[in-house]
Design a protein around this motif. Structure first.
Motif, PDB file in Angstrom:
ATOM      1  N   THR A 121      11.235  51.223  -5.085  1.00 41.62           N
ATOM      2  CA  THR A 121      11.077  52.676  -5.108  1.00 41.62           C
ATOM      3  C   THR A 121       9.651  53.124  -4.814  1.00 41.62           C
ATOM      4  OG1 THR A 121      12.754  52.658  -6.849  1.00 41.62           O
ATOM      5  CG2 THR A 121      11.601  54.748  -6.455  1.00 41.62           C
ATOM      6  N   LYS A 122       8.684  52.421  -5.379  1.00 43.86           N
ATOM      7  CA  LYS A 122       7.289  52.848  -5.279  1.00 43.86           C
ATOM      8  C   LYS A 122       6.573  52.352  -4.026  1.00 43.86           C
ATOM      9  CE  LYS A 122       6.799  52.963 -10.327  1.00 43.86           C
ATOM     10  NZ  LYS A 122       6.079  52.393 -11.486  1.00 43.86           N
ATOM     11  N   VAL A 123       7.264  51.577  -3.223  1.00 39.22           N
ATOM     12  CA  VAL A 123       6.633  51.042  -2.016  1.00 39.22           C
ATOM     13  C   VAL A 123       6.519  52.132  -0.952  1.00 39.22           C
ATOM     14  CG1 VAL A 123       6.859  49.413  -0.110  1.00 39.22           C
ATOM     15  CG2 VAL A 123       7.455  48.702  -2.430  1.00 39.22           C
ATOM     16  N   TYR A 124       5.334  52.226  -0.354  1.00 36.64           N
ATOM     17  CA  TYR A 124       5.117  53.096   0.803  1.00 36.64           C
ATOM     18  C   TYR A 124       4.821  52.195   1.996  1.00 36.64           C
ATOM     19  CZ  TYR A 124       5.060  57.388  -1.914  1.00 36.64           C
ATOM     20  OH  TYR A 124       5.430  58.449  -2.704  1.00 36.64           O
ATOM     21  N   TYR A 125       5.675  52.280   2.993  1.00 33.78           N
ATOM     22  CA  TYR A 125       5.533  51.436   4.176  1.00 33.78           C
ATOM     23  C   TYR A 125       4.649  52.107   5.227  1.00 33.78           C
ATOM     24  CZ  TYR A 125       9.424  48.575   2.464  1.00 33.78           C
ATOM     25  OH  TYR A 125      10.221  47.740   1.721  1.00 33.78           O
ATOM     26  N   LYS A 126       3.894  51.269   5.923  1.00 37.44           N
ATOM     27  CA  LYS A 126       3.109  51.733   7.067  1.00 37.44           C
ATOM     28  C   LYS A 126       3.302  50.757   8.217  1.00 37.44           C
ATOM     29  CE  LYS A 126      -0.468  54.190   4.473  1.00 37.44           C
ATOM     30  NZ  LYS A 126      -1.937  54.406   4.307  1.00 37.44           N
ATOM     31  N   THR A 127       3.615  51.280   9.396  1.00 42.91           N
ATOM     32  CA  THR A 127       3.852  50.417  10.559  1.00 42.91           C
ATOM     33  C   THR A 127       2.587  50.299  11.394  1.00 42.91           C
ATOM     34  OG1 THR A 127       4.749  52.348  11.719  1.00 42.91           O
ATOM     35  CG2 THR A 127       6.332  50.885  10.652  1.00 42.91           C
ATOM     36  N   GLU A 128       1.567  49.784  10.769  1.00 39.10           N
ATOM     37  CA  GLU A 128       0.267  49.587  11.415  1.00 39.10           C
ATOM     38  C   GLU A 128      -0.430  48.423  10.730  1.00 39.10           C
ATOM     39  OE1 GLU A 128      -2.367  52.806   8.952  1.00 39.10           O
ATOM     40  OE2 GLU A 128      -0.670  53.574  10.105  1.00 39.10           O
ATOM     41  N   LYS A 129      -1.595  48.062  11.222  1.00 37.22           N
ATOM     42  CA  LYS A 129      -2.346  46.987  10.576  1.00 37.22           C
ATOM     43  C   LYS A 129      -3.225  47.568   9.475  1.00 37.22           C
ATOM     44  CE  LYS A 129      -2.402  43.864  14.541  1.00 37.22           C
ATOM     45  NZ  LYS A 129      -3.229  43.069  15.498  1.00 37.22           N
ATOM     46  N   PRO A 130      -3.398  46.848   8.376  1.00 42.71           N
ATOM     47  CA  PRO A 130      -4.212  47.361   7.270  1.00 42.71           C
ATOM     48  C   PRO A 130      -5.697  47.388   7.595  1.00 42.71           C
ATOM     49  CG  PRO A 130      -3.478  45.126   6.806  1.00 42.71           C
ATOM     50  CD  PRO A 130      -2.781  45.551   8.062  1.00 42.71           C
ATOM     51  N   SER A 131      -6.404  48.238   6.889  1.00 41.36           N
ATOM     52  CA  SER A 131      -7.849  48.356   7.047  1.00 41.36           C
ATOM     53  C   SER A 131      -8.558  47.128   6.485  1.00 41.36           C
ATOM     54  CB  SER A 131      -8.345  49.610   6.316  1.00 41.36           C
ATOM     55  OG  SER A 131      -9.739  49.585   6.159  1.00 41.36           O
ATOM     56  N   ARG A 132      -9.710  46.823   7.043  1.00 43.25           N
ATOM     57  CA  ARG A 132     -10.502  45.694   6.557  1.00 43.25           C
ATOM     58  C   ARG A 132     -11.083  45.961   5.177  1.00 43.25           C
ATOM     59  NH1 ARG A 132     -13.955  43.626  11.863  1.00 43.25           N
ATOM     60  NH2 ARG A 132     -12.139  43.023  13.154  1.00 43.25           N
ATOM     61  N   VAL A 170     -14.150  46.297  -6.007  1.00 45.63           N
ATOM     62  CA  VAL A 170     -12.808  45.721  -6.013  1.00 45.63           C
ATOM     63  C   VAL A 170     -11.925  46.461  -5.001  1.00 45.63           C
ATOM     64  CG1 VAL A 170     -10.753  45.222  -7.388  1.00 45.63           C
ATOM     65  CG2 VAL A 170     -13.032  45.046  -8.425  1.00 45.63           C
ATOM     66  N   PRO A 171     -11.389  45.763  -4.018  1.00 47.97           N
ATOM     67  CA  PRO A 171     -10.569  46.399  -2.989  1.00 47.97           C
ATOM     68  C   PRO A 171      -9.120  46.571  -3.449  1.00 47.97           C
ATOM     69  CG  PRO A 171     -10.752  44.076  -2.517  1.00 47.97           C
ATOM     70  CD  PRO A 171     -11.562  44.315  -3.777  1.00 47.97           C
ATOM     71  N   ASP A 172      -8.368  47.350  -2.680  1.00 49.48           N
ATOM     72  CA  ASP A 172      -6.929  47.438  -2.919  1.00 49.48           C
ATOM     73  C   ASP A 172      -6.264  46.167  -2.391  1.00 49.48           C
ATOM     74  OD1 ASP A 172      -7.041  49.973  -4.045  1.00 49.48           O
ATOM     75  OD2 ASP A 172      -6.842  50.969  -2.112  1.00 49.48           O
ATOM     76  N   ASP A 202       0.358  47.821 -12.065  1.00 46.29           N
ATOM     77  CA  ASP A 202       0.713  49.170 -12.482  1.00 46.29           C
ATOM     78  C   ASP A 202       1.549  49.879 -11.419  1.00 46.29           C
ATOM     79  OD1 ASP A 202      -0.622  48.883 -14.853  1.00 46.29           O
ATOM     80  OD2 ASP A 202      -2.504  49.677 -14.076  1.00 46.29           O
ATOM     81  N   LYS A 203       1.271  49.580 -10.173  1.00 48.66           N
ATOM     82  CA  LYS A 203       2.060  50.160  -9.085  1.00 48.66           C
ATOM     83  C   LYS A 203       2.160  49.136  -7.967  1.00 48.66           C
ATOM     84  CE  LYS A 203      -1.879  52.326  -6.728  1.00 48.66           C
ATOM     85  NZ  LYS A 203      -2.407  53.565  -6.159  1.00 48.66           N
ATOM     86  N   LEU A 204       3.210  49.251  -7.193  1.00 54.08           N
ATOM     87  CA  LEU A 204       3.375  48.322  -6.084  1.00 54.08           C
ATOM     88  C   LEU A 204       2.427  48.699  -4.961  1.00 54.08           C
ATOM     89  CD1 LEU A 204       7.264  48.057  -5.952  1.00 54.08           C
ATOM     90  CD2 LEU A 204       5.668  46.438  -6.951  1.00 54.08           C
ATOM     91  N   PRO A 205       1.862  47.712  -4.290  1.00 51.20           N
ATOM     92  CA  PRO A 205       0.931  48.022  -3.191  1.00 51.20           C
ATOM     93  C   PRO A 205       1.651  48.648  -1.999  1.00 51.20           C
ATOM     94  CG  PRO A 205       0.753  45.730  -3.914  1.00 51.20           C
ATOM     95  CD  PRO A 205       1.983  46.282  -4.522  1.00 51.20           C
ATOM     96  N   VAL A 206       0.868  49.281  -1.155  1.00 56.62           N
ATOM     97  CA  VAL A 206       1.364  49.708   0.143  1.00 56.62           C
ATOM     98  C   VAL A 206       1.723  48.453   0.934  1.00 56.62           C
ATOM     99  CG1 VAL A 206       0.697  50.777   2.339  1.00 56.62           C
ATOM    100  CG2 VAL A 206       0.003  51.810   0.171  1.00 56.62           C
ATOM    101  N   GLU A 207       2.801  48.515   1.697  1.00 59.13           N
ATOM    102  CA  GLU A 207       3.179  47.386   2.541  1.00 59.13           C
ATOM    103  C   GLU A 207       3.030  47.759   4.008  1.00 59.13           C
ATOM    104  OE1 GLU A 207       6.922  45.624   1.622  1.00 59.13           O
ATOM    105  OE2 GLU A 207       6.456  45.405  -0.510  1.00 59.13           O
ATOM    106  N   PHE A 208       2.348  46.905   4.740  1.00 59.00           N
ATOM    107  CA  PHE A 208       2.131  47.117   6.163  1.00 59.00           C
ATOM    108  C   PHE A 208       3.081  46.213   6.943  1.00 59.00           C
ATOM    109  CE2 PHE A 208      -1.690  48.558   4.148  1.00 59.00           C
ATOM    110  CZ  PHE A 208      -2.146  49.594   4.944  1.00 59.00           C
ATOM    111  N   ILE A 209       3.745  46.790   7.933  1.00 58.61           N
ATOM    112  CA  ILE A 209       4.677  46.033   8.782  1.00 58.61           C
ATOM    113  C   ILE A 209       4.194  46.166  10.224  1.00 58.61           C
ATOM    114  CG2 ILE A 209       7.093  45.648   9.390  1.00 58.61           C
ATOM    115  CD1 ILE A 209       6.606  45.571   6.367  1.00 58.61           C
TER     116      ILE A 209
END
Length: 210
Positions: A121-132, A170-172, A202-209
């Motif tokens: 439920t808490k996952v937010y998907y992004k269809t891009e590459k994550p930031s450094r 501390v990074p995400d 505490d919360k699920l991380p953003v997922e990058f696809i």
């Protein structure tokens, strides 16, 4: 919620057409039972040489728990855009919103010989590459181990490795999945993450696809 033993596929009949959803399997149970649910089906279809994710959400009621029954043969790059559309629709419908309603992926529990579920439920998907700027855990197609901070490690070691690094800031922690892996492989990763990693956050991380 009761199911017939050894459910591996859902059979739907509409307009005289039979459609099967072949589910991923696992011997690990995350969630055994979900009440007050609406099923959503994403079928594996082909048109010539093209693979298509065919969505059926006719029975999806916004205020209920949504169960995503997705064919294991589909590539992640076709599955996630459809999941994102449905997530956005549910999140945007404030008139019928139920704060307690969850989203789950279903899979076949090979031990209990029943259905089991992975919450997302808490996952937010992004269809891009994550930031450094993020600390990325990279899940590669066909690999058992993950790549994190220039090192290959087991999924069960992700949190231990994260806490062992001395950061100036501390990074995400984010997950990055190869878009070409199968949905089945993705769910196997999700089950192991839920068992070893995300239950502790505490919360699920953003997922990058990508």
């Amino acid at each position: 919620m009761k199911y017939v033993a050894l459910i591996i596929a859902f059979l739907l009949f509409s307009c005289g057409k039979k459609q099967d959803v072949l589910l991923p399997k696992s011997n690990i149970t995350i969630v055994k039972d979900v009440q007050d649910l609406s099923p959503i089906y994403i079928f594996f279809e082909t048109e010539g040489k093209d693979t298509i994710a065919d969505v059926n959400r006719k029975s999806a009621i916004i205020s209920t728990n949504w169960i995503f029954n997705i064919d294991k043969r589909l590539p992640l790059k076709l599955v996630i855009p459809e999941v994102m559309k449905l997530q956005e629709k549910k999140r945007a419908d404030s008139a019928h919103k139920n704060e307690n309603a969850e989203n789950y992926y279903s899979y076949a529990d090979s031990i209990g010989k029943n259905l089991a579920f992975v919450p997302f439920t808490k996952v937010y998907y992004k269809t891009e590459k994550p930031s450094r700027e993020n600390l990325v855990v990279y899940f590669r197609k066909g690999k058992k181990q993950v790549f994190m901070a220039n090192k290959e490690i087991k999924i069960s070691e992700i949190l231990q490795h994260f806490y062992s690094i001395k950061f100036e800031r501390v990074p995400d922690l984010v997950f990055f999945f190869d878009k070409n892996m199968s949905y089945e492989e993705y769910i196997q990763y999700k089950i192991l993450l839920q068992k070893h990693v995300t239950y502790n956050l505490d919360k699920l991380p953003v997922e990058f696809i990508n």
